[in-house]
Write a protein that holds these residues in place. Structure first.
Motif, PDB file in Angstrom:
ATOM      1  N   PHE A   1       0.835  -1.207   0.000  1.00  0.00           N
ATOM      2  CA  PHE A   1       0.000   0.000   0.000  1.00  0.00           C
ATOM      3  C   PHE A   1       0.870   1.257   0.000  1.00  0.00           C
ATOM      4  O   PHE A   1       0.583   2.223  -0.713  1.00  0.00           O
ATOM      5  N   LYS A   2       1.921   1.249   0.786  1.00  0.00           N
ATOM      6  CA  LYS A   2       2.806   2.421   0.859  1.00  0.00           C
ATOM      7  C   LYS A   2       3.483   2.665  -0.482  1.00  0.00           C
ATOM      8  O   LYS A   2       3.556   3.799  -0.969  1.00  0.00           O
ATOM      9  N   LYS A   3       3.973   1.601  -1.109  1.00  0.00           N
ATOM     10  CA  LYS A   3       4.665   1.736  -2.393  1.00  0.00           C
ATOM     11  C   LYS A   3       3.735   2.241  -3.487  1.00  0.00           C
ATOM     12  O   LYS A   3       4.132   3.053  -4.327  1.00  0.00           O
ATOM     13  N   LEU A   4       2.480   1.769  -3.463  1.00  0.00           N
ATOM     14  CA  LEU A   4       1.514   2.164  -4.486  1.00  0.00           C
ATOM     15  C   LEU A   4       0.768   3.448  -4.133  1.00  0.00           C
ATOM     16  O   LEU A   4      -0.124   3.880  -4.875  1.00  0.00           O
ATOM     17  N   LYS A   5       1.134   4.036  -2.981  1.00  0.00           N
ATOM     18  CA  LYS A   5       0.494   5.288  -2.526  1.00  0.00           C
ATOM     19  C   LYS A   5      -1.002   5.100  -2.298  1.00  0.00           C
ATOM     20  O   LYS A   5      -1.801   6.012  -2.545  1.00  0.00           O
ATOM     21  N   LEU A   6      -1.376   3.931  -1.819  1.00  0.00           N
ATOM     22  CA  LEU A   6      -2.746   3.675  -1.394  1.00  0.00           C
ATOM     23  C   LEU A   6      -2.883   4.115   0.065  1.00  0.00           C
ATOM     24  O   LEU A   6      -1.879   4.239   0.769  1.00  0.00           O
ATOM     25  N   PRO A   7      -4.091   4.346   0.552  1.00  0.00           N
ATOM     26  CA  PRO A   7      -4.244   4.923   1.891  1.00  0.00           C
ATOM     27  C   PRO A   7      -3.777   3.988   3.004  1.00  0.00           C
ATOM     28  O   PRO A   7      -4.146   2.814   3.034  1.00  0.00           O
ATOM     29  N   LEU A   8      -2.968   4.529   3.918  1.00  0.00           N
ATOM     30  CA  LEU A   8      -2.473   3.742   5.051  1.00  0.00           C
ATOM     31  C   LEU A   8      -3.372   3.987   6.262  1.00  0.00           C
ATOM     32  O   LEU A   8      -2.923   4.431   7.323  1.00  0.00           O
ATOM     33  N   ASN A   9      -4.639   3.685   6.101  1.00  0.00           N
ATOM     34  CA  ASN A   9      -5.620   3.985   7.143  1.00  0.00           C
ATOM     35  C   ASN A   9      -6.460   2.751   7.443  1.00  0.00           C
ATOM     36  O   ASN A   9      -6.000   1.620   7.288  1.00  0.00           O
ATOM     37  N   ASP A  10      -7.699   2.949   7.862  1.00  0.00           N
ATOM     38  CA  ASP A  10      -8.559   1.819   8.191  1.00  0.00           C
ATOM     39  C   ASP A  10      -8.844   0.925   6.982  1.00  0.00           C
ATOM     40  O   ASP A  10      -9.122  -0.264   7.135  1.00  0.00           O
ATOM     41  N   LYS A  11      -8.770   1.495   5.757  1.00  0.00           N
ATOM     42  CA  LYS A  11      -8.985   0.679   4.552  1.00  0.00           C
ATOM     43  C   LYS A  11      -7.860  -0.345   4.406  1.00  0.00           C
ATOM     44  O   LYS A  11      -8.092  -1.514   4.082  1.00  0.00           O
ATOM     45  N   MET A  12      -6.631   0.110   4.639  1.00  0.00           N
ATOM     46  CA  MET A  12      -5.490  -0.799   4.576  1.00  0.00           C
ATOM     47  C   MET A  12      -5.605  -1.868   5.661  1.00  0.00           C
ATOM     48  O   MET A  12      -5.354  -3.059   5.413  1.00  0.00           O
ATOM     49  N   LYS A  13      -6.022  -1.465   6.867  1.00  0.00           N
ATOM     50  CA  LYS A  13      -6.148  -2.430   7.970  1.00  0.00           C
ATOM     51  C   LYS A  13      -7.240  -3.458   7.676  1.00  0.00           C
ATOM     52  O   LYS A  13      -7.112  -4.630   8.044  1.00  0.00           O
ATOM     53  N   MET A  14      -8.298  -3.020   7.005  1.00  0.00           N
ATOM     54  CA  MET A  14      -9.357  -3.946   6.612  1.00  0.00           C
ATOM     55  C   MET A  14      -8.809  -5.001   5.641  1.00  0.00           C
ATOM     56  O   MET A  14      -9.047  -6.200   5.801  1.00  0.00           O
ATOM     57  N   VAL A  15      -8.066  -4.544   4.627  1.00  0.00           N
ATOM     58  CA  VAL A  15      -7.480  -5.476   3.659  1.00  0.00           C
ATOM     59  C   VAL A  15      -6.533  -6.432   4.366  1.00  0.00           C
ATOM     60  O   VAL A  15      -6.543  -7.650   4.122  1.00  0.00           O
ATOM     61  N   GLN A  16      -5.731  -5.892   5.267  1.00  0.00           N
ATOM     62  CA  GLN A  16      -4.774  -6.704   6.016  1.00  0.00           C
ATOM     63  C   GLN A  16      -5.491  -7.787   6.825  1.00  0.00           C
ATOM     64  O   GLN A  16      -5.067  -8.955   6.845  1.00  0.00           O
ATOM     65  N   LYS A  17      -6.596  -7.418   7.458  1.00  0.00           N
ATOM     66  CA  LYS A  17      -7.361  -8.387   8.251  1.00  0.00           C
ATOM     67  C   LYS A  17      -7.939  -9.484   7.360  1.00  0.00           C
ATOM     68  O   LYS A  17      -7.873 -10.676   7.699  1.00  0.00           O
ATOM     69  N   LEU A  18      -8.494  -9.108   6.213  1.00  0.00           N
ATOM     70  CA  LEU A  18      -9.080 -10.109   5.317  1.00  0.00           C
ATOM     71  C   LEU A  18      -8.026 -11.071   4.783  1.00  0.00           C
ATOM     72  O   LEU A  18      -8.271 -12.272   4.659  1.00  0.00           O
ATOM     73  N   VAL A  19      -6.843 -10.551   4.476  1.00  0.00           N
ATOM     74  CA  VAL A  19      -5.756 -11.409   4.000  1.00  0.00           C
ATOM     75  C   VAL A  19      -5.344 -12.383   5.108  1.00  0.00           C
ATOM     76  O   VAL A  19      -5.168 -13.581   4.869  1.00  0.00           O
ATOM     77  N   ARG A  20      -5.215 -11.873   6.332  1.00  0.00           N
ATOM     78  CA  ARG A  20      -4.775 -12.717   7.449  1.00  0.00           C
ATOM     79  C   ARG A  20      -5.785 -13.818   7.780  1.00  0.00           C
ATOM     80  O   ARG A  20      -5.419 -14.932   8.145  1.00  0.00           O
ATOM     81  N   LEU A  21      -7.071 -13.509   7.626  1.00  0.00           N
ATOM     82  CA  LEU A  21      -8.110 -14.446   8.056  1.00  0.00           C
ATOM     83  C   LEU A  21      -8.702 -15.283   6.924  1.00  0.00           C
ATOM     84  O   LEU A  21      -9.592 -16.106   7.178  1.00  0.00           O
ATOM     85  N   HIS A  22      -8.227 -15.113   5.701  1.00  0.00           N
ATOM     86  CA  HIS A  22      -8.977 -15.697   4.579  1.00  0.00           C
ATOM     87  C   HIS A  22      -9.028 -17.224   4.574  1.00  0.00           C
ATOM     88  O   HIS A  22      -9.886 -17.806   3.913  1.00  0.00           O
ATOM     89  N   LEU A  23      -8.143 -17.877   5.297  1.00  0.00           N
ATOM     90  CA  LEU A  23      -8.187 -19.340   5.364  1.00  0.00           C
ATOM     91  C   LEU A  23      -9.061 -19.859   6.497  1.00  0.00           C
ATOM     92  O   LEU A  23      -9.448 -21.029   6.505  1.00  0.00           O
TER      93      LEU A  23
END
Length: 472
Positions: free
Chosen positions: A317-339
């Protein structure tokens, strides 16, 4: 071809025509609005070009409309006003020249022909005359109408020069092809690959803006396949390119995780327009390349890719200049829990496991289930149907557990402040241990999620630790 009948449906055009004729300015509506008229797509953004001062024309139109503010951008020679839902931008016709190290052109006043020459694609170079003498007449020097019929994206001039001058146009080519489900002309596509490294002069913010528009398309996989084939994806998202390919060892192979990811993305796109759930689909297996191992008996494994993938999300997200906020944390949570829901489908479901999933997923539970359902991409249709039925069972049990225990997004009913007040403690290891033990007891179903049972457990734990109650 004449579009007077269409223009007559939008009152702002008549006002522009009257002002343009009063100022003796040759004036046109141009670009995306014209394209969308022909494609019968909705559009509220109108680009007006005149041979002369666009700012002067904008101010005259604002006076005629009344109670409208004009935003002037003198450095760019443009002005913008809003009339109801319509956003209208005015600019004087211009010609452009470029220097290799910058996509910012050297601009000079020009004719309509000069202005159409500088447009990115033939379908965006069409103009409709707004002056009274030829009101509604289409000017289409590069056969944009023909390319719409052929469903083709191509540049008005030499694509090699077009893309080298402004490399962002390469991403725009793929974005339009994806949004409109058009092909890219072979010469234009060849020029994409030839100029791929020119993307280095484009800011990551502009790249991310185009990429997000591709992701939000009806079938985003089409855009990613074009980005991949043109070697553009390598320039800004090598982590995704690394997913491509299949290794075979001892007769055992794994699936191509690049194309699997695109299938998951398309599956998600059929269910939700949420950009960040779609990003979670893109990143859910992003750590499979660095976690890939081969074991003679088990074959290929990707142990821990969900945790490592979640740790990779902020950096991407940082490299692509995407928002480092709750949206990033949401994506991070979904990736961590997807299994996690998939494991529940495979095993006997315990209330404890369901409570933990509810607690950890919180507000993202519905998005997580969308991602997990999308992640079932087996070619065995019977297997897919069975998995989805099992997900139905998991979701029903999650509802039942939540109704009984209310653990979604819960905070332990006895807080750290309660513990410190009862035992006259400052923040300490003991306070954290008691609070964690109460949370675990609730998730394991040992006590109910209520204050009385949690308070009794707090006193029991405190006694075991040798803590004494504060005297009143």
């Amino acid at each position: 071809m004449n579009y007077k009948s269409h223009l007559d449906k939008v009152p702002i055009f008549k006002k522009i025509q009257e002002c343009a004729d009063a100022l003796n300015l040759e004036t046109y509506v141009i670009g995306g609005y014209v394209r969308d008229i022909i494609l019968e797509r909705p559009s509220k953004d109108i680009d007006i070009v005149c041979v002369g001062s666009g700012i002067e024309l904008a101010q005259a139109v604002a006076d005629k409309v009344g109670h409208v503010k004009v935003s002037v951008f003198k450095n760019f020679g443009t002005a913008m006003l809003k009339d109801g839902d319509w956003e209208v931008e005015f600019v004087g016709a211009r010609k452009e020249s470029y220097q290799r190290e910058s996509r910012n052109p050297i601009v000079e006043d020009g004719t309509l022909e000069d202005d159409q020459d500088r447009r990115d694609f033939t379908i965006n170079a069409m103009a409709i005359r707004l002056n009274a003498d030829h009101y509604g007449e289409l000017i289409d020097p590069f056969d944009g109408m023909g390319d719409i019929k052929r469903q083709t994206i191509q540049t008005p001039l030499d694509p090699d020069i077009t893309f080298s001058d402004d490399p962002l146009r390469m991403l725009r080519a793929i974005r339009f092809a994806t949004q409109l489900n058009f092909d890219i002309h072979p010469d234009t596509f060849y020029a994409l690959g030839k100029n791929a490294e020119r993307l280095s002069i484009i800011s990551r913010e502009r790249i991310a803006d185009e990429l997000n528009k591709i992701i939000l398309a009806k079938t985003p996989s089409y855009g990613f396949k074009l980005l991949f084939q043109a070697k553009l994806l390598d320039q800004f998202f090598p982590e995704m390119v690394a997913l491509y390919g299949v290794d075979v060892k001892n007769g055992k192979k794994h699936k191509d995780n690049f194309y699997h990811t695109l299938q998951v993305l398309d599956n998600v796109a059929t269910v939700t327009d949420d950009l960040w759930v779609r990003w979670a689909a893109i990143l859910h297996d992003i750590a499979k390349p660095p976690t890939k191992r081969f074991h003679p008996k088990a074959g290929w494994t990707f142990h821990g890719h969900e945790d490592k993938g979640a740790r990779m999300v902020p950096g991407i997200f940082k490299k692509l200049k995407l928002p480092l906020n709750d949206k990033m944390k949401m994506v991070q949570k979904l990736v961590r829990l997807h299994l996690r829901p998939i494991v529940l489908v495979k095993e006997e479901i315990t209330d404890s496991a369901l409570r933990r999933l509810l607690f950890e997923a919180g507000d993202e539970l519905e998005s997580l289930m969308i991602l997990c359902r999308a992640d079932i991409t087996s070619k065995n249709e019977r297997k897919v149907v069975q998995y989805l039925k099992n997900f139905d069972i998991v979701e029903e049990k999650l509802k039942q557990v939540e109704e009984n225990d209310s653990v979604r997004n819960f905070q332990p009913p006895v807080s750290g402040e309660d513990i410190m007040a009862y035992y006259d403690l400052k923040p300490s290891r003991e306070v954290g241990a008691i609070k964690d033990a109460i949370k675990e007891a609730i998730l394991e179903g040992q006590i109910k999620n209520n204050h009385d049972q949690a308070f009794e457990l707090m006193k029991k734990l405190g006694k075991e630790m040798g803590l004494e109650r504060k005297e009143d």
